[in-house]
Design an enzyme around this catalytic site. Structure first.
Site, PDB file in Angstrom:
ATOM      1  N   GLU A   1      -2.728  -0.409  -0.862  1.00  0.00           N
ATOM      2  CA  GLU A   1      -1.594  -1.322  -0.707  1.00  0.00           C
ATOM      3  C   GLU A   1      -1.951  -2.603   0.038  1.00  0.00           C
ATOM      4  O   GLU A   1      -1.339  -3.652  -0.168  1.00  0.00           O
ATOM      5  CB  GLU A   1      -0.438  -0.602   0.008  1.00  0.00           C
ATOM      6  CG  GLU A   1      -0.509  -0.558   1.540  1.00  0.00           C
ATOM      7  CD  GLU A   1      -1.742   0.129   2.117  1.00  0.00           C
ATOM      8  OE1 GLU A   1      -2.319   0.991   1.429  1.00  0.00           O
ATOM      9  OE2 GLU A   1      -2.138  -0.203   3.240  1.00  0.00           O
TER      10      GLU A   1
ATOM     11  N   ASP B   1       0.974   3.218   7.203  1.00  0.00           N
ATOM     12  CA  ASP B   1       0.506   3.444   5.837  1.00  0.00           C
ATOM     13  C   ASP B   1       0.456   4.948   5.574  1.00  0.00           C
ATOM     14  O   ASP B   1      -0.489   5.633   5.966  1.00  0.00           O
ATOM     15  CB  ASP B   1      -0.893   2.814   5.666  1.00  0.00           C
ATOM     16  CG  ASP B   1      -1.469   3.066   4.275  1.00  0.00           C
ATOM     17  OD1 ASP B   1      -0.711   3.494   3.384  1.00  0.00           O
ATOM     18  OD2 ASP B   1      -2.679   2.806   4.096  1.00  0.00           O
TER      19      ASP B   1
ATOM     20  N   ASP C   1      -1.912   3.808  -2.422  1.00  0.00           N
ATOM     21  CA  ASP C   1      -2.584   3.773  -1.118  1.00  0.00           C
ATOM     22  C   ASP C   1      -3.523   2.567  -0.992  1.00  0.00           C
ATOM     23  O   ASP C   1      -3.994   2.260   0.097  1.00  0.00           O
ATOM     24  CB  ASP C   1      -3.360   5.088  -0.922  1.00  0.00           C
ATOM     25  CG  ASP C   1      -3.731   5.322   0.532  1.00  0.00           C
ATOM     26  OD1 ASP C   1      -3.186   4.613   1.401  1.00  0.00           O
ATOM     27  OD2 ASP C   1      -4.556   6.218   0.793  1.00  0.00           O
TER      28      ASP C   1
ATOM     29  N   ARG D   1      -4.454  -4.652  -0.070  1.00  0.00           N
ATOM     30  CA  ARG D   1      -4.898  -5.787  -0.894  1.00  0.00           C
ATOM     31  C   ARG D   1      -3.727  -6.437  -1.622  1.00  0.00           C
ATOM     32  O   ARG D   1      -3.761  -7.626  -1.922  1.00  0.00           O
ATOM     33  CB  ARG D   1      -6.015  -5.326  -1.852  1.00  0.00           C
ATOM     34  CG  ARG D   1      -5.588  -4.325  -2.873  1.00  0.00           C
ATOM     35  CD  ARG D   1      -6.779  -3.565  -3.451  1.00  0.00           C
ATOM     36  NE  ARG D   1      -7.248  -2.515  -2.545  1.00  0.00           N
ATOM     37  CZ  ARG D   1      -8.266  -1.717  -2.794  1.00  0.00           C
ATOM     38  NH1 ARG D   1      -8.949  -1.843  -3.907  1.00  0.00           N
ATOM     39  NH2 ARG D   1      -8.625  -0.795  -1.921  1.00  0.00           N
TER      40      ARG D   1
ATOM     41  N   ASP E   1      -2.776   0.489  11.060  1.00  0.00           N
ATOM     42  CA  ASP E   1      -3.078  -0.268   9.841  1.00  0.00           C
ATOM     43  C   ASP E   1      -2.606  -1.723   9.937  1.00  0.00           C
ATOM     44  O   ASP E   1      -2.569  -2.440   8.942  1.00  0.00           O
ATOM     45  CB  ASP E   1      -2.458   0.437   8.623  1.00  0.00           C
ATOM     46  CG  ASP E   1      -3.286   0.240   7.362  1.00  0.00           C
ATOM     47  OD1 ASP E   1      -4.459  -0.156   7.482  1.00  0.00           O
ATOM     48  OD2 ASP E   1      -2.749   0.465   6.262  1.00  0.00           O
TER      49      ASP E   1
ATOM     50  N   LYS F   1      -1.401  10.256   1.655  1.00  0.00           N
ATOM     51  CA  LYS F   1      -2.573  10.650   2.432  1.00  0.00           C
ATOM     52  C   LYS F   1      -2.401  12.075   2.950  1.00  0.00           C
ATOM     53  O   LYS F   1      -1.277  12.588   3.007  1.00  0.00           O
ATOM     54  CB  LYS F   1      -2.706   9.709   3.645  1.00  0.00           C
ATOM     55  CG  LYS F   1      -3.128   8.295   3.319  1.00  0.00           C
ATOM     56  CD  LYS F   1      -3.277   7.475   4.593  1.00  0.00           C
ATOM     57  CE  LYS F   1      -3.626   6.039   4.303  1.00  0.00           C
ATOM     58  NZ  LYS F   1      -4.963   5.846   3.711  1.00  0.00           N
TER      59      LYS F   1
ATOM     60  N   LYS G   1      -3.855  -8.161   7.927  1.00  0.00           N
ATOM     61  CA  LYS G   1      -3.114  -7.065   7.283  1.00  0.00           C
ATOM     62  C   LYS G   1      -2.135  -6.481   8.308  1.00  0.00           C
ATOM     63  O   LYS G   1      -2.525  -6.113   9.417  1.00  0.00           O
ATOM     64  CB  LYS G   1      -4.085  -5.984   6.787  1.00  0.00           C
ATOM     65  CG  LYS G   1      -3.366  -4.746   6.189  1.00  0.00           C
ATOM     66  CD  LYS G   1      -4.348  -3.758   5.558  1.00  0.00           C
ATOM     67  CE  LYS G   1      -3.643  -2.453   5.164  1.00  0.00           C
ATOM     68  NZ  LYS G   1      -4.538  -1.445   4.602  1.00  0.00           N
TER      69      LYS G   1
END
Ligand code: BES
Ligand code: ZN
Ligand code: ZN
Length: 497
Positions: free
Chosen positions: A344, A265, A342, A346, A283, A272, A260
């Site tokens: 995101e 993020d 959020d 996946r 992230d 968030k 990833k």
């Protein structure tokens, strides 16, 4: 810091520090008599028993050859493990630094449970990883510090093995540090283009090929889910493809690693909190791990084929961002209802794993991702959560994880969980409800692996540390680099004839 193997203790006179490991229940051999006497004195006086992680420091009288000595307690011989060795050394090195040591002689611990090679690797990892600090942006640079550590080996017969283990240990520690550095770099510096540049530089240095796919290519490949996440950012997305063919005659077997690579993020419109956002430069921990692993595999010239892919972008807010409620496409042709922007990771990984299997022809696949806060609730900060569709594959990971000392734990993937990510109005939805968040997130990615043997490693809890411990510093931990290297090594030994 330079690490060497020496095979005689006489070199001790040259270093300003001597470190010895002492068991609770075993005498030290191969140590000068004067030192033996002092240890015996401490033991009989019960000032130092040799229990695990105990330490005592003393200075030898001038006639012995003035020098400073640190004794490290190793506990009971049968109870020592590689992980304990890393921790003991990590703690010990921090202590000698307080005394401004410049060079150290360290007697390799002898142990009936941990073989020489593992012992040396664990010692090297403990030394180098505990020495790590991210000081790039500090005006006041750290002190000169320790320059040389000599690992003293007493035998003659296995000197070559000892040197080999030293080299492997150094590569593993350096690759882990490389991953830590990438994670610690702030998101205003390390955006997708910079990550791509770093991967290219590391590829050249370590010996693997790197190709960067630009937005137009990503678009023509049909990586729609990934592009939706990337939309809100003015920094262009990149797909970083790293290829290493250590077994070119057998291209039917390719291990795929997918990391990833969200360089930031914010959560997007499902934004968030400030607290949640403040560490989100990290992230891309999965991407960092994959780059570090490729570096170790290539440097050690393992005999297997590995392709690593990172779909890198930022999850930001703008007039063009994707929104909760959108229905988006994907490279595999499946439609996805976006219930949270959020969730995101996946979405980016769905396209990345599908690309790796269909275009790069990976035959087995592992994705590594800081995917869910829920994994912290389930397993805390010490253990990586795993979702898989193949027990055999998972067993190999378990073995690798025992060798590396990085803990993994399998989460269940029963059919009932799969139902939670089926959408009423699209093929899938990107969140599976309140509960079992790490499982449903993993299973979502599993929908895109074309039934290939697959494992998903959720490192949201393990790739970042809020505090300092024996050989882990605050910030990026570099987790899974060593585990994935050992997994690759298991595979390379299996395929070697
Ligand atoms: N990057 C986060 C997961 C994360 C959380 C990593 C904490 C490291 C520390 C991920 O993209 C995310 O935001 N996940 C959401 C999913 C939820 C909306 C279903 C989460 O875990 O809250
Ligand atoms: Zn997120
Ligand atoms: Zn994320």
């Amino acid at each position: 810091m330079k690490l060497n193997i020496r095979n005689k203790i006489y070199k001790i006179q040259k270093a300003d520090f001597l470190i010895l490991g002492v068991y609770e229940n075993k005498e030290l051999v191969d140590v000068p008599e004067d030192i033996q006497k002092i240890i015996l004195y401490y033991k009989t006086e019960e000032k130092f028993k040799g229990t695990c992680e105990e330490m005592i420091y003393f200075t030898l009288p001038a006639e012995v050859g003035f020098r400073e000595v640190l004794l490290l307690g190793l506990g009971k011989e049968k109870e020592l493990s590689s992980e304990k060795i890393r921790k003991i050394l990590g703690k010990g090195m921090k202590r000698v630094k307080e005394y401004n040591a410049n060079s150290i002689d360290l007697l390799i611990f002898e142990n009936s449970q941990v073989c020489l090679k593992r012992m040396i690797k664990a010692m090297v990892e403990g030394i180098l990883l505990s020495n790590y600090q991210f000081t790039k942006y500090k005006g006041e640079k750290k002190k000169k510090g320790l320059e040389e550590v000599n690992l003293v080996y007493h035998g003659e017969d296995r000197l070559e093995d000892a040197k080999e283990a030293l080299e492997e240990g150094i590569v593993l520690a350096e690759s882990t540090i490389l991953a830590r550095d990438l994670v610690n770099e702030p998101a205003n510096v390390l955006h997708p283009m910079e990550l791509a540049k770093e991967a290219t530089r590391i590829g050249k240095e370590s010996g693997f090929e790197v190709e960067i796919l630009e937005k137009d290519v990503i678009h023509s490949l049909g990586m729609k889910a990934f592009l939706e996440v990337a939309r809100g950012s003015s920094n262009q997305p990149k797909v970083i493809v790293m290829r290493y063919f250590g077994k070119p005659e057998n291209k039917e077997e390719i291990l795929g690693l997918v990391g990833k690579g969200l360089t930031y993020d914010s959560g997007g419109y499902s934004i968030k909190s400030n607290e949640g956002m403040v560490t989100m430069k990290a992230d891309m921990g999965g991407a960092a791990s994959v780059i570090g692993t490729m570096s170790a595999i290539a440097k050690r010239k393992l005999s297997l084929n590995v392709i690593a892919v990172i779909a890198s972008c930022e999850n930001m807010i703008s007039g063009d961002s994707y929104k909760p409620g959108d229905i988006i496409g994907s490279m595999a042709g499946k439609t996805i209802e976006v219930l949270s922007t959020d969730a995101e990771g996946r979405l980016t990984l769905a396209d990345a794993v599908y690309y790796t299997v269909t275009k790069e022809k990976a035959t087995e696949i592992i994705d590594i991702a800081t995917l869910t806060g829920a994994v912290l609730g389930a397993l805390g900060t010490t253990t990586t959560g795993v979702v898989t569709n193949n027990q055999e594959f998972y067993k190999q990971l378990e073995v690798a994880s025992i060798v590396s000392g990085e803990k993994v734990w399998q989460l269940p993937s029963f059919e009932e969980y799969k139902k939670l990510i089926v959408s009423d109005i699209a093929d899938l939805k990107n969140i599976g409800g309140k509960y079992a968040g790490s499982i449903t997130a993993g299973l979502f990615i599993g929908e895109f692996v074309e039934n290939k043997p697959w494992m998903h490693l959720d490192i949201a809890g393990t790739s970042w540390s809020d505090g300092e411990s024996e050989y882990i510093s605050k910030g990026g931990t570099g987790v899974t680099v060593r585990t994935l290297y050992y997994l690759a090594k298991i595979k390379s030994c299996k395929t070697r004839n």
